[in-house]
Design a protein around this motif. Structure first.
Motif, short mmCIF file in Angstrom:
data_model
loop_
_atom_site.label_atom_id
_atom_site.label_comp_id
_atom_site.label_asym_id
_atom_site.label_seq_id
_atom_site.Cartn_x
_atom_site.Cartn_y
_atom_site.Cartn_z
N SER A 190 0.83 -1.21 0.00
CA SER A 190 0.00 0.00 0.00
C SER A 190 0.87 1.26 0.00
O SER A 190 0.50 2.28 -0.58
CB SER A 190 -0.98 -0.01 1.18
OG SER A 190 -0.32 -0.09 2.41
N TYR B 91 -13.84 14.37 -2.00
CA TYR B 91 -12.71 13.56 -1.57
C TYR B 91 -12.46 13.78 -0.07
O TYR B 91 -13.30 14.34 0.62
CB TYR B 91 -11.48 13.87 -2.43
CG TYR B 91 -11.76 13.72 -3.92
CD1 TYR B 91 -12.26 12.52 -4.43
CD2 TYR B 91 -11.58 14.78 -4.81
CE1 TYR B 91 -12.55 12.37 -5.78
CE2 TYR B 91 -11.87 14.63 -6.16
CZ TYR B 91 -12.36 13.43 -6.65
OH TYR B 91 -12.65 13.28 -7.98
N CYS B 92 -11.30 13.35 0.43
CA CYS B 92 -11.06 13.39 1.88
C CYS B 92 -11.18 14.79 2.48
O CYS B 92 -11.75 14.98 3.55
CB CYS B 92 -9.68 12.83 2.21
SG CYS B 92 -9.59 11.04 2.14
N ASP C 152 -5.97 11.43 0.13
CA ASP C 152 -6.63 10.46 -0.75
C ASP C 152 -5.67 9.38 -1.23
O ASP C 152 -6.05 8.22 -1.40
CB ASP C 152 -7.24 11.19 -1.95
CG ASP C 152 -8.28 12.22 -1.53
OD1 ASP C 152 -9.28 11.81 -0.92
OD2 ASP C 152 -8.07 13.42 -1.79
N LEU D 182 -5.67 6.97 1.52
CA LEU D 182 -6.95 6.31 1.80
C LEU D 182 -7.18 5.08 0.93
O LEU D 182 -7.51 3.99 1.44
CB LEU D 182 -8.11 7.29 1.60
CG LEU D 182 -9.49 6.68 1.91
CD1 LEU D 182 -9.80 6.82 3.39
CD2 LEU D 182 -10.59 7.32 1.08
N VAL D 183 -7.03 5.25 -0.39
CA VAL D 183 -7.40 4.17 -1.31
C VAL D 183 -6.61 2.88 -1.06
O VAL D 183 -7.20 1.80 -0.95
CB VAL D 183 -7.28 4.66 -2.78
CG1 VAL D 183 -7.35 3.49 -3.76
CG2 VAL D 183 -8.41 5.64 -3.08
N VAL E 108 -7.97 1.18 2.08
CA VAL E 108 -9.26 0.50 1.87
C VAL E 108 -9.03 -0.84 1.14
O VAL E 108 -9.66 -1.85 1.46
CB VAL E 108 -10.27 1.38 1.11
CG1 VAL E 108 -11.54 0.60 0.79
CG2 VAL E 108 -10.61 2.63 1.92
N ILE F 118 -15.96 6.79 4.09
CA ILE F 118 -14.74 6.19 3.54
C ILE F 118 -15.07 5.47 2.24
O ILE F 118 -14.37 5.62 1.22
CB ILE F 118 -14.10 5.21 4.55
CG1 ILE F 118 -13.58 5.96 5.78
CG2 ILE F 118 -12.97 4.40 3.89
CD1 ILE F 118 -13.04 5.07 6.90
N THR F 119 -16.15 4.69 2.25
CA THR F 119 -16.54 3.90 1.09
C THR F 119 -16.88 4.79 -0.11
O THR F 119 -16.46 4.54 -1.24
CB THR F 119 -17.75 3.00 1.45
OG1 THR F 119 -17.37 2.17 2.55
CG2 THR F 119 -18.17 2.12 0.29
N ASN G 120 -13.66 6.49 -1.48
CA ASN G 120 -12.83 5.47 -2.14
C ASN G 120 -13.37 5.18 -3.54
O ASN G 120 -12.61 5.10 -4.51
CB ASN G 120 -12.82 4.20 -1.29
CG ASN G 120 -11.92 3.12 -1.87
OD1 ASN G 120 -10.72 3.30 -1.98
ND2 ASN G 120 -12.51 2.00 -2.26
N LYS G 121 -14.69 5.04 -3.64
CA LYS G 121 -15.32 4.74 -4.93
C LYS G 121 -15.08 5.87 -5.92
O LYS G 121 -14.74 5.63 -7.09
CB LYS G 121 -16.82 4.53 -4.69
CG LYS G 121 -17.57 3.96 -5.87
CD LYS G 121 -18.96 3.47 -5.42
CE LYS G 121 -19.78 2.99 -6.60
NZ LYS G 121 -20.35 4.09 -7.39
N LEU H 299 -11.41 5.82 -7.13
CA LEU H 299 -11.06 4.71 -8.01
C LEU H 299 -11.56 4.91 -9.44
O LEU H 299 -11.20 4.18 -10.35
CB LEU H 299 -11.60 3.39 -7.45
CG LEU H 299 -10.79 2.81 -6.28
CD1 LEU H 299 -11.48 1.60 -5.69
CD2 LEU H 299 -9.36 2.45 -6.72
#
Length: 215
Positions: free
Chosen positions: A15, A152-153, A162, A165-166, A169, A185-186, A189-190, A193
């Protein structure tokens, strides 16, 4: 700029390496990858050759502009200083502090507790340990993001937060953490991505990704 391409020592699933790959992609910096397999040969990061690159025996490390840097945030800060567009730290000082806070929360408060070297020591309890570390970190992070997030964050611009974060996750999903309690968070993240820089740097698309894990 030095004419030589930067060299990133990376592992597809690390990560910390992914954070740096996102930064390089966002800033449009072409680089070469030297894969360091953290599992093969007892861990290639422990070779004398790699220890000369990074005495901490961890990925990532980046050879750039005649120096070698390790530690993902130090690398990202250098990229930010030398290649300021697009910026990954907001101009607003309060937002900038929030970005650093969230990045540190993940980089210091979650990721190291569930990384490979710790999990090896946990033996059979490693899955449970990783889940607990991530869940307690995400409970706090979810609360923080409810105050700072836009798209975003922190607000509506992609930032260093960010980039942290990704990949975290992704780890949470690998360790089968229930993401139900973390809607913010979800959602973030989406959204991230869907961005090209996050896609091309994804662990499923790296030169050292094993065939069975390739996208």
């Amino acid at each position: 700029m030095a004419s030589e391409k930067p060299i990133l020592y990376s592992y597809f699933r690390s990560s910390c390496s992914w954070r740096v790959r996102i930064a390089l992609a966002l800033k449009g910096i072409a680089y070469d990858v030297v894969p360091v397999n953290l599992l093969k040969d007892g861990g290639q990061q422990f070779s004398a050759e790699f220890k000369a690159v990074n005495p901490m025996q961890q990925v990532p490390a980046l050879k750039i502009d005649g120096i070698t840097l390790s530690q993902s945030l130090a690398i990202i800060h250098y990229l930010e200083d030398t290649c300021p567009n697009p910026r990954l730290l907001p101009q607003d000082l309060k937002k900038r502090a929030q970005v650093r806070m969230i990045a540190d929360h993940i980089v210091s408060g979650i990721q190291p507790l569930q990384n490979l070297s710790i999990l090896k020591q946990m033996g059979e309890k490693k899955m449970e340990w990783a889940q607990n570390c991530i869940a307690s970190g995400f409970q706090a992070l979810e609360q923080t993001l409810q105050h700072t997030a836009g798209r975003y964050c922190v607000g509506d611009e992609v930032s260093m937060a960010d980039l942290c974060l990704v990949p975290q996750v992704f780890n949470a999903e690998r360790f089968k953490v229930d993401m139900g309690p973390y809607p913010t968070i979800t959602r973030i993240n989406k959204a991230l991505l869907e961005l090209e820089a996050f896609k091309v740097s994804h662990p499923s698309l790296q030169p050292d990704t094993p065939a069975e894990l390739r996208a």
